[in-house]
Each structure stands twice: as C-alpha cells, then as structure tokens.
Design a protein around this motif. Structure first.
Motif, PDB file in Angstrom:
ATOM      1  N   HIS A  11       0.855  -1.190   0.000  1.00 36.04           N
ATOM      2  CA  HIS A  11       0.000   0.000   0.000  1.00 36.04           C
ATOM      3  C   HIS A  11       0.892   1.241   0.000  1.00 36.04           C
ATOM      4  O   HIS A  11       1.835   1.349   0.776  1.00 36.04           O
ATOM      5  N   GLN A  36      -4.723   6.247  -8.668  1.00 35.04           N
ATOM      6  CA  GLN A  36      -4.635   4.852  -8.252  1.00 35.04           C
ATOM      7  C   GLN A  36      -4.954   4.665  -6.777  1.00 35.04           C
ATOM      8  O   GLN A  36      -5.299   3.572  -6.349  1.00 35.04           O
ATOM      9  N   THR A  93      -4.227  -1.210  -4.925  1.00 40.12           N
ATOM     10  CA  THR A  93      -4.816  -1.807  -6.116  1.00 40.12           C
ATOM     11  C   THR A  93      -4.580  -3.307  -6.048  1.00 40.12           C
ATOM     12  O   THR A  93      -3.430  -3.763  -6.087  1.00 40.12           O
ATOM     13  N   LEU A 125      -2.423  -5.250  -8.778  1.00 38.01           N
ATOM     14  CA  LEU A 125      -1.014  -4.868  -8.686  1.00 38.01           C
ATOM     15  C   LEU A 125      -0.377  -5.486  -7.449  1.00 38.01           C
ATOM     16  O   LEU A 125       0.756  -5.999  -7.504  1.00 38.01           O
ATOM     17  N   GLN A 168     -12.294  -4.140  -1.169  1.00 36.71           N
ATOM     18  CA  GLN A 168     -11.103  -4.279  -2.017  1.00 36.71           C
ATOM     19  C   GLN A 168     -10.100  -5.242  -1.393  1.00 36.71           C
ATOM     20  O   GLN A 168      -9.565  -6.126  -2.072  1.00 36.71           O
TER      21      GLN A 168
END
Length: 405
Positions: A190, A197, A201, A204, A262
């Motif tokens: 992070h 972004q 993500t 990634l 997420q």
C-alpha cells in the motif's frame, strides 16, 4: 474370496476414496496468521481498549518504538510499556528510518536500538525481534545491506531481524543481498502511487506478492492497509500525506480511502495462490476510537473473518423548527461495516426555493430533484453520520431518495 465379498470390498474401497476426495474438496485453507502495527506516536487510554478488544484477532504486535530523521535526530516513542507487558503478546520493536542512511548516524542508531530493545525486555515485554522500516532508494540498497549486516552482528542471537520491503525494489539485483541480512521481511503493498490509483490496487498487489516470492528465500508477510489518508500534494519529492496525525498545513487534503471489500477480495485471491515463504498478513494500523482515518475494529474483524461487507446508507431529513420546508440532510452509515461515502445521492422534491451541499458533496439542482455528487472521497465508520447539505422545499417525494454507492 467369494464374488459377493469381493464386490462389497470394492464398493467399500470406492466409498472410502469418494469420502476422502469430498473431505479434501471441502477442507478449508489453514488459518491466516494476522499481526498488527501499532503506529501512533502518542499513546492514550484508547490503546488499552483497542488491545483488549483485538486479542483474539492478532497473534503478534509490531510497535513503532523509534524514529530517526536527518533534521530531527533520534526519537524514542513514549510507548506505554506496562500496558504492553500486561497484554503479553509477542512483539517486534519497529524503528522508522526517514531519509538516506548517508545523512543518519548509523553507528549511533544501531547502539540505541540494541539498548532500547534490552530495556523493553527488562520491562517484561516479550520482544522477539527488531523491524527496520526504511524506504531506501533502489540505488542505495547496497548501503542498506551493509547497515543491516552490521546491525545483525550487534543484536543478541535470540532476537530476529526483519525489514519492510518496497515493491520498487523488486527489479533490483541488490535486493537478494539485502534480504539475506534479515530473518524475515514485510512486503508493503500500500502506497500513494498517484491520486488516481489511490492507496491500494488488488491486481497490482497480487502481482508484487508473486514476484517477491520468487526472489526471497526467507519467510515474509504482506502489509495491508486498514486506513485512509489525506493527500496534500505531489511534487518532485513524492506525495505529502497526512494520516494518523495532522501536519497542520493550510488547505483541504484530498482523502484517499481503501474500501474493505477491495482488501477482502485481494485476500480471497491470495488464498487460492500457492505463494512460497508467505507466512501471513500484517495490518496497518491498530484502530483507535478517535482515529477517523483508520477502519473501525469491527470492520477489520469482518474482513479478517470473511464476514459479509454489505453497506447500508440512510439519508436523514431533519426539519428546522419554525422554518417552513427547511431541512438539514445527513448521510448515515446504517450498515455493520465502514464504507466509502456514496458517489451520488438524489432527493426527489418539488417547489424547492433553495438548496446547497456540504462537506464532501456538491449540488446539482433540477426542477424536481436535488442531486448531491461526491467531490472528495472519504470513509465513514459504521453507525456514524456526516452532513450532506440542506434544502428548502414545499414537498418531499415519499420514497424519492436514491443512494448510489
């Protein structure tokens, strides 16, 4: 053997194989080891509550205990040692080294770290290692390797040495040499790559984890975000961010948040991967009651325990006394977990004389509806509310409020 007995034997073998295969298919993955960073530079009574409520969630504590900066020098964080001694969990002393090593007194840092960890152990803390958090430039990794090598020689053999690793280092030929100096590492996935972004993500992060696992031969964990931050600006030196403490800089920061869903989706993907040397997750950071940018402990628990993360929003209309048709609007998180503010809220109403948005929203007025559009994202904890705006209308359409997450 008679034919009937042979048939029964074959049937029994087939059933045994079927049940074994079914048991294998239903078997859950082993529990993930979860640890937590305690990163506050000021300790308050809220720490006692947070530690007590999280005992069943986190096996080990990673406590920020010292910080070195070229301009500010060496600073020991005034950690509540009796509180940690009472907690009793294994812990790591984390030292944050800001700036380049060439600007820091490396020898003094090593001596102070050894002295501090011995003091913590003498206070009854179960310190099992020292973790160095240093965002070294990739070109300076050889210098970092030397620093770690010297620190390892000075540490008691009973203590582990760990480091935080950056995804930017993955392509460097110097990285394996750095990792060899430590007993373990923590891959931080992070960071503020860009305002677009955000902080995290998942695709990634998963790619970084896979790449990193091919490089390191030592155990490692993944540091995951359970917080948001305010982005004050990005310049040649990188992003200027505000997180657990205010920087007291003029202007309104742009809030960058990480939705719990997420991270939950990332963990589900990670559980399906065979990642060599991966030992678990470390969460950043221990949530306190007044830490508005950190997820609440209930939300962090829900993500760890793979509970549903359904958001539920309610728009509350508060009529103003003796003000005909004037309402204050409040957005309320009515769900069980924290959630990013809704992108759009539409209120159907007629004969509106005036209206305006507040806080994180701007207003788009129409003849029969008032549309509140999110202009700056933020996280709202479960059970909390925030001003949305106000309007003066003769009639509100029943059931005419639409919330788009």
């Amino acid at each position: 053997m008679k034919r009937g007995m042979m048939a029964l034997l074959l049937l029994a073998l087939a059933l045994t194989a079927w049940f074994a295969g079914r048991h294998q298919a239903l078997r859950l993955p082993p529990p993930r080891d979860n640890q937590i960073y305690i990163w506050q530079r000021v300790w308050t009574p809220q720490h006692a509550t947070a530690l007590a409520q999280s005992r069943d969630l986190f096996s080990t504590l990673r406590v920020l205990g010292a910080q070195a900066h070229p301009r500010e020098g060496w600073r020991e964080i005034p950690v509540n040692l009796p509180q940690l001694q009472q907690d009793g969990r294994p812990m790591w002393l984390v030292a944050r080294l800001d700036g380049q090593l060439a600007q820091l007194d490396e020898s003094a840092i090593r001596q102070r770290l050894v002295k501090q960890v011995l003091q913590w152990q003498a206070a009854g803390l179960q310190v099992i290692g020292i973790e160095i958090d240093h965002d070294a430039a990739t070109a300076r990794l050889p210098d970092y390797q030397y620093f770690l090598q010297q620190l390892r020689r000075q540490l008691p053999s009973s203590l582990q040495l760990g480091i935080t690793a950056l995804p930017a280092w993955i392509g460097s030929p110097a990285l394996p040499g750095v990792l060899q100096q430590a007993d373990s590492s923590v891959l931080q996935v992070h960071a503020v790559l860009s305002p677009q972004q955000g902080l995290f993500t998942a695709p990634l992060a998963l790619r970084w984890v896979k790449q990193y696992a091919k490089i390191t031969s030592k155990p490692f964990r993944v540091a995951l975000p359970a917080y948001g931050m305010g982005l004050l600006g990005v310049d040649a030196q990188g992003a200027q961010v505000e997180s657990e403490a205010s920087l007291r800089v003029a202007g309104n920061p742009r809030e960058l948040t990480v939705a719990p869903q997420q991270v939950a989706d990332f963990l589900q993907q990670l559980d399906t991967q065979a990642v060599p040397h991966l030992r678990g997750v470390i969460w950043f950071r221990l949530p306190l009651a007044d830490d508005r940018r950190a997820w609440s402990l209930n939300t962090l628990r829900a993500v760890i325990e793979q509970q549903p993360l359904n958001a539920s929003w309610q728009v509350k209309f508060s009529p103003q006394p003796q003000q005909n048709g004037l309402y204050d609007l409040i957005i309320h998180n009515n769900g069980p977990v924290d959630a990013p503010l809704p992108r759009e809220i539409t209120v159907a109403a007629t004969d509106c004389l005036a209206a305006d948005a507040a806080g994180n929203y701007r207003l788009e007025s129409g003849p029969q509806r008032q549309r509140f559009v999110l202009i700056s994202g933020d996280q709202l904890r479960a059970g909390q509310s925030r001003p949305l705006g106000w309007l003066r209308c003769q009639q509100l359409t029943p059931g005419g409020t639409l919330v788009i997450p």
